[in-house]
Write an enzyme that holds these catalytic residues in place. Structure first.
Site, short mmCIF file in Angstrom:
data_model
loop_
_atom_site.label_atom_id
_atom_site.label_comp_id
_atom_site.label_asym_id
_atom_site.label_seq_id
_atom_site.Cartn_x
_atom_site.Cartn_y
_atom_site.Cartn_z
N GLY A 1 2.09 2.48 -14.59
CA GLY A 1 2.30 2.39 -16.03
C GLY A 1 3.53 3.14 -16.51
CG ASP B 1 -4.49 -7.32 -11.97
OD1 ASP B 1 -5.01 -7.46 -13.09
OD2 ASP B 1 -4.92 -7.84 -10.93
CG LEU B 2 1.29 -2.23 -15.56
CD1 LEU B 2 2.56 -3.03 -15.86
CD2 LEU B 2 0.95 -1.30 -16.72
CG ASP B 3 3.19 -0.84 -12.48
OD1 ASP B 3 4.16 -1.61 -12.50
OD2 ASP B 3 3.04 0.06 -13.32
CD GLU B 4 -3.39 -2.35 -9.23
OE1 GLU B 4 -3.38 -2.48 -7.99
OE2 GLU B 4 -3.97 -1.42 -9.82
#
Length: 288
Positions: free
Chosen positions: A205, A230-233
Site C-alpha cells: 500500500g 488485489d493491491l500489490d499481490e
C-alpha cells in the site's frame, strides 16, 4: 539469410517434451542459440524457452508462419499447453504509465535510448500533466487522462481505446499511483507490470518507506510484479535489496529506494520483452 526467434512452451509435465521441441526446430533448420527449461515438480508444469536462428528470408516467402503453425499444433497435442513463436525483429509496443514521480520513467527511456530495452514506446499516459514537458522533450506522445472517483470508468475506457489503437502488448506502471479495476487487470492479465517501492510481501500500500522507518528495518527493497485486482499481490517478477541502518531518515530511505525501483523495473521489463517470464499460479518462473 536468417531470422532470430524465441520459442516458448508452458505445459503439463510429461516425458519427451524437450525432444519434441528440439525435433521441431531441427525439422525447420533452426540453429539453437539458447535452450532453457524448468520442471516444477510441485505444480507439475514444464517451462521452456529457446532462442534460435531460422533460415528464413527477411522479405518474401512464408516467413515464420510454418514453424508457428506447427508449434501451435504441438501445444494443442500436449493438452493444457500454451506457447508462442516470437520474431525478434518485431519489437513489442509498450505503454508507460506514470503519475508525478519521474525517476522510473527517466530510466526506462534512457535504457530504451541505449538499446538495452528492445521495445517501441507507444506513448506515456499520466493522470497528471506534470511530466508532459519531459516526455515532449523525448519526442514521445503524452496522454493526459485525469482520474477521479467519479470518472474512473471513463478514464479506463480511454486507456483501453489507446491500448487498442496503438497495438500495445505490455503496459508498465512506472509509479502510476492509481489502482486499476478488476476488469482491466483480468482482461490484460500477464501484460501489465507494476513497481512497488517495498520488498513485498512487506509494507504494502501507501507510504512504505515511512512504514519501513517506523519498523526500523535494516534492508529496503523494491518489487516488480504483475498487476492484479488485489493491491500489490500479483506474481513477483524481480526484486532487489539494499542495506540501511538506524541513521536513515524516511527521506534517506526514499532516496536510496528510487535507484532500486528504477533498476528492478527495468530488469523486470527486459525479462518480459525477452519472453523469459511465465506465470505459475501466484508465482512466476523467470528462465535464464
Amino acid at each position: 539469410m536468417s531470422r532470430r526467434a524465441i520459442l516458448t512452451l508452458d505445459a503439463p509435465s510429461a516425458r519427451g517434451q524437450v525432444a519434441a521441441v528440439a525435433t521441431l526446430l531441427e525439422r525447420h533448420g533452426a540453429y539453437i542459440e539458447a535452450f532453457n527449461v524448468f520442471d516444477d515438480t510441485l505444480s507439475q508444469r514444464f517451462y521452456l524457452r529457446a532462442v534460435c536462428r531460422l533460415p528464413v528470408p527477411a522479405v518474401d516467402g512464408p516467413g515464420l508462419a510454418p514453424l508457428r503453425e506447427e508449434h501451435a499444433r504441438l501445444c494443442a497435442d500436449m493438452r493444457g499447453a500454451a506457447g508462442a513463436l516470437h520474431d525478434m525483429a518485431q519489437r513489442p509496443r509498450v505503454l508507460l504509465m506514470v503519475s508525478r514521480t519521474d525517476h522510473c520513467l527517466r530510466e526506462l527511456i534512457a535504457q530504451w535510448r541505449h538499446g538495452d530495452l528492445a521495445m517501441d514506446i507507444a506513448g506515456v499516459v499520466s493522470n497528471h500533466a506534470d511530466l508532459a514537458p519531459l516526455v515532449a522533450a523525448e519526442g514521445l506522445p503524452y496522454h493526459h487522462i485525469p482520474v477521479t472517483v467519479d470518472t474512473k470508468p471513463q478514464a479506463e475506457a480511454a486507456l483501453e481505446r489507446l491500448i487498442a489503437d496503438e497495438q500495445v502488448e505490455f503496459v508498465v506502471l512506472a509509479r502510476y499511483m492509481q489502482v486499476l479495476s478488476e476488469d482491466f487487470c483480468t482482461r490484460h492479465a500477464g501484460r501489465v507490470i507494476n513497481i512497488h517501492h517495498s520488498f513485498l510481501p512487506g509494507f504494502k500500500g501507501a507510504r512504505p518507506y515511512a512504514q519501513a522507518h517506523a519498523r526500523g528495518v535494516k534492508l529496503i527493497g523494491a518489487t516488480a510484479h504483475f498487476a492484479t485486482a488485489d493491491l500489490d499481490e500479483g506474481p513477483i517478477i524481480e526484486q532487489e535489496l539494499e542495506r540501511v541502518d538506524h541513521g536513515h531518515s524516511p527521506e534517506a530511505l526514499q532516496s536510496t529506494g528510487r535507484h532500486i525501483e528504477s533498476l528492478v523495473l527495468c530488469r523486470a521489463l527486459r525479462a518480459l520483452i525477452e519472453r523469459r517470464v511465465f506465470v505459475n499460479g501466484l508465482r512466476t518462473v523467470v528462465l535464464a
